[in-house]
Motif scaffolding. Structure first.
Motif, PDB file in Angstrom:
ATOM      1  N   ALA A 314       0.849  -1.196   0.000  1.00 28.60           N
ATOM      2  CA  ALA A 314       0.000   0.000   0.000  1.00 28.60           C
ATOM      3  C   ALA A 314       0.883   1.244   0.000  1.00 28.60           C
ATOM      4  O   ALA A 314       2.058   1.202   0.362  1.00 28.60           O
ATOM      5  N   LEU A 329      -4.571   0.954  -1.494  1.00 27.48           N
ATOM      6  CA  LEU A 329      -4.312  -0.287  -0.788  1.00 27.48           C
ATOM      7  C   LEU A 329      -3.900  -1.413  -1.716  1.00 27.48           C
ATOM      8  O   LEU A 329      -3.064  -2.245  -1.370  1.00 27.48           O
ATOM      9  N   GLY A 331      -4.283  -4.941  -3.916  1.00 30.10           N
ATOM     10  CA  GLY A 331      -4.634  -6.265  -3.417  1.00 30.10           C
ATOM     11  C   GLY A 331      -6.093  -6.629  -3.524  1.00 30.10           C
ATOM     12  O   GLY A 331      -6.576  -7.512  -2.793  1.00 30.10           O
ATOM     13  N   VAL A 333      -8.685  -4.941  -2.616  1.00 31.12           N
ATOM     14  CA  VAL A 333      -9.536  -4.363  -1.568  1.00 31.12           C
ATOM     15  C   VAL A 333     -10.494  -3.344  -2.183  1.00 31.12           C
ATOM     16  O   VAL A 333     -10.097  -2.547  -3.038  1.00 31.12           O
ATOM     17  N   ASP A 334     -11.748  -3.376  -1.771  1.00 34.17           N
ATOM     18  CA  ASP A 334     -12.731  -2.378  -2.194  1.00 34.17           C
ATOM     19  C   ASP A 334     -13.079  -1.544  -0.973  1.00 34.17           C
ATOM     20  O   ASP A 334     -13.776  -1.996  -0.065  1.00 34.17           O
ATOM     21  N   THR A 335     -12.585  -0.307  -0.927  1.00 29.90           N
ATOM     22  CA  THR A 335     -12.791   0.522   0.254  1.00 29.90           C
ATOM     23  C   THR A 335     -14.257   0.884   0.466  1.00 29.90           C
ATOM     24  O   THR A 335     -14.670   1.140   1.595  1.00 29.90           O
ATOM     25  N   HIS A 338     -16.006  -1.636   2.722  1.00 32.54           N
ATOM     26  CA  HIS A 338     -15.648  -1.580   4.140  1.00 32.54           C
ATOM     27  C   HIS A 338     -16.161  -0.329   4.852  1.00 32.54           C
ATOM     28  O   HIS A 338     -16.087  -0.253   6.085  1.00 32.54           O
ATOM     29  N   ARG A 362     -10.729   0.906  -7.055  1.00 34.31           N
ATOM     30  CA  ARG A 362     -11.606   0.804  -5.898  1.00 34.31           C
ATOM     31  C   ARG A 362     -10.848   0.508  -4.615  1.00 34.31           C
ATOM     32  O   ARG A 362     -11.441   0.448  -3.537  1.00 34.31           O
ATOM     33  N   SER A 363      -9.536   0.335  -4.708  1.00 28.61           N
ATOM     34  CA  SER A 363      -8.731   0.119  -3.498  1.00 28.61           C
ATOM     35  C   SER A 363      -8.251   1.427  -2.884  1.00 28.61           C
ATOM     36  O   SER A 363      -7.496   1.403  -1.908  1.00 28.61           O
ATOM     37  N   LEU A 388     -10.033  -2.674   8.686  1.00 29.12           N
ATOM     38  CA  LEU A 388      -9.436  -3.165   7.444  1.00 29.12           C
ATOM     39  C   LEU A 388      -8.428  -4.281   7.659  1.00 29.12           C
ATOM     40  O   LEU A 388      -7.819  -4.775   6.692  1.00 29.12           O
ATOM     41  N   TRP A 390      -5.529  -4.186   9.217  1.00 26.12           N
ATOM     42  CA  TRP A 390      -4.105  -3.835   9.173  1.00 26.12           C
ATOM     43  C   TRP A 390      -3.395  -4.238  10.451  1.00 26.12           C
ATOM     44  O   TRP A 390      -2.173  -4.363  10.456  1.00 26.12           O
TER      45      TRP A 390
END
Length: 392
Positions: A314, A329, A331, A333-335, A338, A362-363, A388, A390
């Motif tokens: 990231a 981010l 990988g 991930v769709d923020t 979340h 979308r990350s 998320l 982390w």
């Protein structure tokens, strides 16, 4: 019987801007979502004195209808301030109700359905909305960490014949990046050579923490006549007064004035006169200097806090000023997925996808650091890390 909406509103049930503002007043949520100045830094006493002066000495005028162009005292003050970077007269200006209205008015004045607007990738989400509602087709131009790429801009102009280009060259919303002087000169050369107008948005330019000040694109050779330059009191004074302005040259100003008459006739005279008095009697530069010192500390807390928490792969921008950092981010991930969990955990951000004219990453997410203290920023990042994953 139900209302039949215009086709441009088909499928519009909400908006990212509405969703951002919906969490601003929630005391249980640490909001990194909106570019909301810290209200504790507002010069309340100075504004109280300004409004008292206006109502005591020009009360009836302040409460009456007025011209669309703007109040003479305010236009004089704004022209003098803008002339530090670009020669400006009161006749070059149009007062607006915030710079967002300026974006909308330019779209209504210049765009026909199907016209192309070239934008950065990503770009300001409310500009995407304003141009889309005018029927425009937005075409994203390739960018790097310094802004739009001149060669890509040249190619996009040749391929799409745009009505204008929209850029935020200084502390860009959403990424926080800034365009250095050499790049500005290259971009200006492309625009002057091709004759493509520019809508330059500059609400954050005075909020510089470090690095050398760079002039607006509008001030470069040949650009003044083909640029509408937007500015605002919102980020450097107070957003509640809803005073913005735009600078342009030639007949477009009269067309924008007509468009504003159709939208709201005039900006609030009380606010205009109060801002004019504030500028005439108070030291705005000193206020900005105090705000910048505080925002710099918060920028550092946000960037360093993210660097310590983000997973491998990231990345986050480190802006030289303004209000925002941009996180990618990666990988898969769709923020946006979340976000409800994040709000439930007491922290809010803006998912990155609405800032893209096409092919959204979308990350990504936009975080604002200006609203909260370093301690609150740290707590908010802990909550975000928990949502998320982390912290795992």
């Amino acid at each position: 019987m139900s209302f039949e909406l215009a086709s441009r509103f088909a499928g519009v049930t909400s908006s990212p801007v509405r969703d951002i503002l919906s969490v601003v007043g929630r005391g249980d949520v640490i909001s990194f979502a909106g570019g909301i100045p810290d209200g504790s830094l507002f010069e309340v006493d100075d504004f109280r004195a300004a409004f008292d002066h206006v109502l005591a000495h020009s009360g009836r005028r302040a409460l009456q209808y007025a011209t669309t162009h703007g109040e003479p005292e305010l236009l004089e003050q704004l022209a003098a301030r803008m002339s530090r970077r670009l020669a400006t007269t009161p006749d070059d200006l149009q007062v607006t109700s915030g710079s967002q209205e300026g974006i909308y008015l330019v779209g209504q004045t210049l765009l026909d359905p199907g016209d192309v607007v070239l934008v950065e990738q990503p770009t300001y989400l409310a500009a995407v909305q304003a141009f889309a509602l005018a029927g425009a087709r937005l075409v994203a131009v390739a960018t790097d960490e310094f802004g739009v790429l001149p060669d890509a801009l040249d190619a996009a102009i040749l391929a799409h014949r745009p009505k204008f280009t929209y850029l935020i060259p200084t502390f860009q919303n959403p990424t926080g990046r800034s365009m250095p002087l050499d790049r500005r000169r290259e971009v200006a050369e492309v625009l002057v050579r091709t004759g493509v107008p520019l809508l330059e948005d500059d609400p954050y330019g005075e909020l510089r923490f470090e690095g050398e000040e760079v002039p607006p694109l509008a001030s470069l050779p040949g650009m003044g006549a083909q640029t509408v330059l937007l500015n605002s009191a919102s980020k450097v004074m107070a957003p509640g007064v809803r005073i913005g302005w735009l600078r342009a040259e030639g007949p477009i100003l009269r067309s924008i004035e007509v468009a504003k008459q159709a939208v709201g006739l005039q900006s609030a005279v009380t606010d205009q006169l109060a801002v004019a008095h504030y500028l005439a009697t108070c030291d705005l530069d000193a206020h900005i200097g105090r705000v910048v010192r505080i925002y710099r500390q918060r920028r550092d807390a946000m960037v360093e806090g993210l660097a310590a928490r983000l997973p491998a792969g990231a990345d986050v921008t480190r802006p030289e000023g303004g209000m925002f950092v941009w996180v990618r981010l990666g990988g898969g991930v769709d923020t946006a997925v979340h976000l409800p969990s994040a709000v439930g955990a007491g922290v809010a951000y803006v998912p990155g996808w609405p800032f893209f004219a096409s092919d959204p990453d979308r990350s990504t997410m936009r975080l604002s650091y200006v609203t909260n203290s370093p301690e609150v920023i740290g707590e908010g990042l802990d909550r975000l890390a928990g949502v998320l994953g982390w912290a795992d």
